[in-house]
Design an enzyme around this catalytic site. Structure first.
Site, short mmCIF file in Angstrom:
data_model
loop_
_atom_site.label_atom_id
_atom_site.label_comp_id
_atom_site.label_asym_id
_atom_site.label_seq_id
_atom_site.Cartn_x
_atom_site.Cartn_y
_atom_site.Cartn_z
N GLY A 13 0.84 -1.21 0.00
CA GLY A 13 0.00 0.00 0.00
C GLY A 13 0.86 1.25 0.00
O GLY A 13 1.87 1.30 0.70
N ARG A 74 1.19 -5.03 -5.80
CA ARG A 74 1.21 -6.29 -5.04
C ARG A 74 1.47 -7.37 -6.07
O ARG A 74 0.86 -7.38 -7.14
CB ARG A 74 -0.11 -6.50 -4.31
N ASP A 105 4.82 -4.86 6.11
CA ASP A 105 5.17 -6.17 6.62
C ASP A 105 5.42 -7.22 5.51
O ASP A 105 6.42 -7.92 5.50
CB ASP A 105 3.92 -6.55 7.43
N THR A 128 4.06 2.44 5.63
CA THR A 128 2.65 2.04 5.69
C THR A 128 1.90 2.99 6.62
O THR A 128 2.47 3.42 7.63
CB THR A 128 2.48 0.58 6.19
N ASP A 130 -0.43 2.14 8.49
CA ASP A 130 -1.02 1.37 9.59
C ASP A 130 -0.20 1.31 10.88
O ASP A 130 -0.69 0.86 11.91
CB ASP A 130 -1.30 -0.07 9.14
N ASP A 132 2.04 -0.77 11.78
CA ASP A 132 1.92 -2.14 12.30
C ASP A 132 3.16 -2.98 11.99
O ASP A 132 3.05 -4.19 11.79
CB ASP A 132 0.66 -2.80 11.72
N ARG A 174 -6.29 -2.60 8.23
CA ARG A 174 -6.33 -4.08 8.17
C ARG A 174 -6.35 -4.78 9.54
O ARG A 174 -7.38 -4.88 10.16
CB ARG A 174 -5.14 -4.59 7.34
N HIS A 218 -25.07 13.72 21.08
CA HIS A 218 -24.38 13.15 19.92
C HIS A 218 -23.25 12.26 20.43
O HIS A 218 -22.73 12.45 21.53
CB HIS A 218 -23.82 14.25 19.03
N ARG A 248 -25.65 6.93 12.12
CA ARG A 248 -25.15 7.15 10.76
C ARG A 248 -23.76 6.54 10.65
O ARG A 248 -23.03 6.44 11.65
CB ARG A 248 -25.02 8.66 10.48
N ILE A 255 -9.39 8.03 1.29
CA ILE A 255 -9.04 9.43 1.54
C ILE A 255 -7.86 9.51 2.53
O ILE A 255 -7.06 10.44 2.49
CB ILE A 255 -10.28 10.18 2.05
P1 ADP Z 1 2.68 -4.52 2.57
O1 ADP Z 1 4.13 -4.54 2.24
O2 ADP Z 1 2.09 -3.15 2.58
O3 ADP Z 1 2.38 -5.33 3.83
P2 ADP Z 1 1.68 -6.76 1.00
O4 ADP Z 1 1.39 -7.59 2.19
O5 ADP Z 1 0.69 -6.73 -0.10
O6 ADP Z 1 1.90 -5.22 1.38
O7 ADP Z 1 3.10 -7.22 0.42
C1 ADP Z 1 3.66 -6.59 -0.73
C2 ADP Z 1 4.30 -7.65 -1.61
O8 ADP Z 1 5.35 -8.31 -0.89
C3 ADP Z 1 3.37 -8.79 -2.01
O9 ADP Z 1 2.59 -8.46 -3.14
C4 ADP Z 1 4.34 -9.91 -2.32
O10 ADP Z 1 4.89 -9.75 -3.62
C5 ADP Z 1 5.46 -9.66 -1.30
N1 ADP Z 1 5.26 -10.56 -0.15
C6 ADP Z 1 4.30 -10.50 0.79
N2 ADP Z 1 4.40 -11.49 1.69
C7 ADP Z 1 5.47 -12.23 1.31
C8 ADP Z 1 6.10 -13.41 1.83
N3 ADP Z 1 5.66 -14.02 2.93
N4 ADP Z 1 7.18 -13.88 1.16
C9 ADP Z 1 7.65 -13.27 0.07
N5 ADP Z 1 7.11 -12.16 -0.47
C10 ADP Z 1 6.02 -11.64 0.13
#
Ligand code: ADP
Length: 324
Positions: A13, A74, A105, A128, A130, A132, A174, A218, A248, A255
């Site tokens: 992301g 991704r 991650d 990211t 997040d 996280d 997430r 509210h 609501r 965004i």
């Molecule tokens: P983020 O890095 O934001 O957590 P993703 O989880 O979508 O986003 O991971 C980004 C890309 O990293 C994935 O599309 C994939 O190509 C690679 N990736 C994710 N997890 C693994 C993994 N366990 N082993 C190897 N490559 C991975």
């Protein structure tokens, strides 16, 4: 120092401040007489050999922009050993010595696999919204996302106040409650509904009733989206059906991802970018750049791959305490 080609990419992301990191990495490599190579669209670009040498001017005027100049993706193929072999073949063919990855991650796991399987020097930066990633108190883009969500909720509060309404406002994250909890505290929410927790309906209803008794008409609840956006609609329906409480829903959605990065994100992404270059040029194993006790540090990448529970029950308790 011998001039080497060092590739950089953004993955997963996008987050505001990634451009600041790209700029810092590129300029810092050039300062040390190294050749930065931009990879277009993350790990997909690695597989396709989508590489271009970067000059100082290529990263000019991007500090203030959200998103990522290098674009992101991704890639399911890269997550397989065969995919990574293909990526490695491209890197070898282009004589690239090392790779700097800005992502979350999943991107960290991908970088670590490249090191383990092919001994490619890799350095990662936390990118990211997040917040996280293990072992770091800060990720690039989180501050901007919190700021954006906070400003949006301040606006929604105007309407909540004018119409005596209960609002459920859903924020991104997430598996993480980090945005929800910070925003909840900053906007005076009644409560935050975390992604993994069961919704405590009776607690929500008691909170609304308690507020009403002291003349508050509210209420704002912040909902962390969890795995799929739209949880708030289920909550809204159940409150109406079982407790006859009208409410609501507002889902902030994407965004929160875009927009100009805050000063905090610009500042830390720049420092982290330069630190990543330092780690690459003095390579001693794969490293993750992190913030610990307010300092930008580097640590072994594998330390960031072990997941802890990460729940921040103190902030949640405080939100409840001071919204009475
Ligand atoms: P983020 O890095 O934001 O957590 P993703 O989880 O979508 O986003 O991971 C980004 C890309 O990293 C994935 O599309 C994939 O190509 C690679 N990736 C994710 N997890 C693994 C993994 N366990 N082993 C190897 N490559 C991975």
């Amino acid at each position: 120092m011998e001039k080497k080609k060092i590739a950089l990419l953004t993955s997963g992301g996008d987050s505001p401040g990634m451009n600041c990191a790209i700029r810092a990495i590129t300029r810092s490599l050039l300062f040390h007489n190294q050749q930065p190579i931009g990879v277009d669209r993350g790990y997909s670009g690695l597989l396709e050999g989508n590489f271009r040498p970067l000059k100082a001017a290529d990263v000019g005027n991007i500090l203030q922009l959200g998103g990522t100049l290098l674009r992101t993706s991704r890639s399911a193929e890269f997550a397989t050993p065969e995919g990574r072999q293909k990526a490695m073949d491209q890197l070898k063919q282009h004589n690239i010595h090392g790779l700097i990855v800005i992502g979350g991650d999943g991107s960290y796991r991908g970088a670590h696999a490249l090191w383990q399987e092919h001994q490619l020097p890799v350095i990662t930066l936390p990118g990211t919204i997040d917040n996280d990633i293990e072992q770091t108190e800060y990720t690039i883009g989180h501050d901007t996302a919190v700021q954006t969500a906070m400003e949006a909720i301040d606006r929604i509060r105007d309407t909540a106040l004018s119409h005596d309404r209960v609002f459920f406002i859903e924020v991104m994250g997430r598996n993480s409650s980090a945005i929800a909890l910070k925003v909840g505290l900053c906007t005076g929410a009644e409560n935050v509904i975390e992604p993994h927790a069961d919704v405590a309906y009776q607690e929500i209803v008691s909170g609304i009733e308690r507020g009403m008794k002291r003349g508050k008409v509210h209420s704002i609840f912040v909902v962390a989206e969890g795995q799929k956006a739209g949880r708030s609609y289920e909550i809204q329906e159940k409150l109406m059906q079982d407790y006859q409480i009208d409410s609501r829903v507002c889902i902030l959605g994407h965004i929160q991802r875009g927009g100009s990065p805050t000063a905090v994100d610009r500042y830390l992404a720049s420092i982290m970018g330069a630190k990543a270059v330092d780690c690459m040029l003095n390579f001693s194993g794969p490293k993750a750049i992190a913030m610990q006790a307010g300092q930008v540090v580097h640590l072994p990448l594998e330390k960031c791959l072990q997941k802890s529970s990460g729940s921040d029950s103190k902030t949640l308790q405080l939100i409840k305490e001071i919204s009475i």
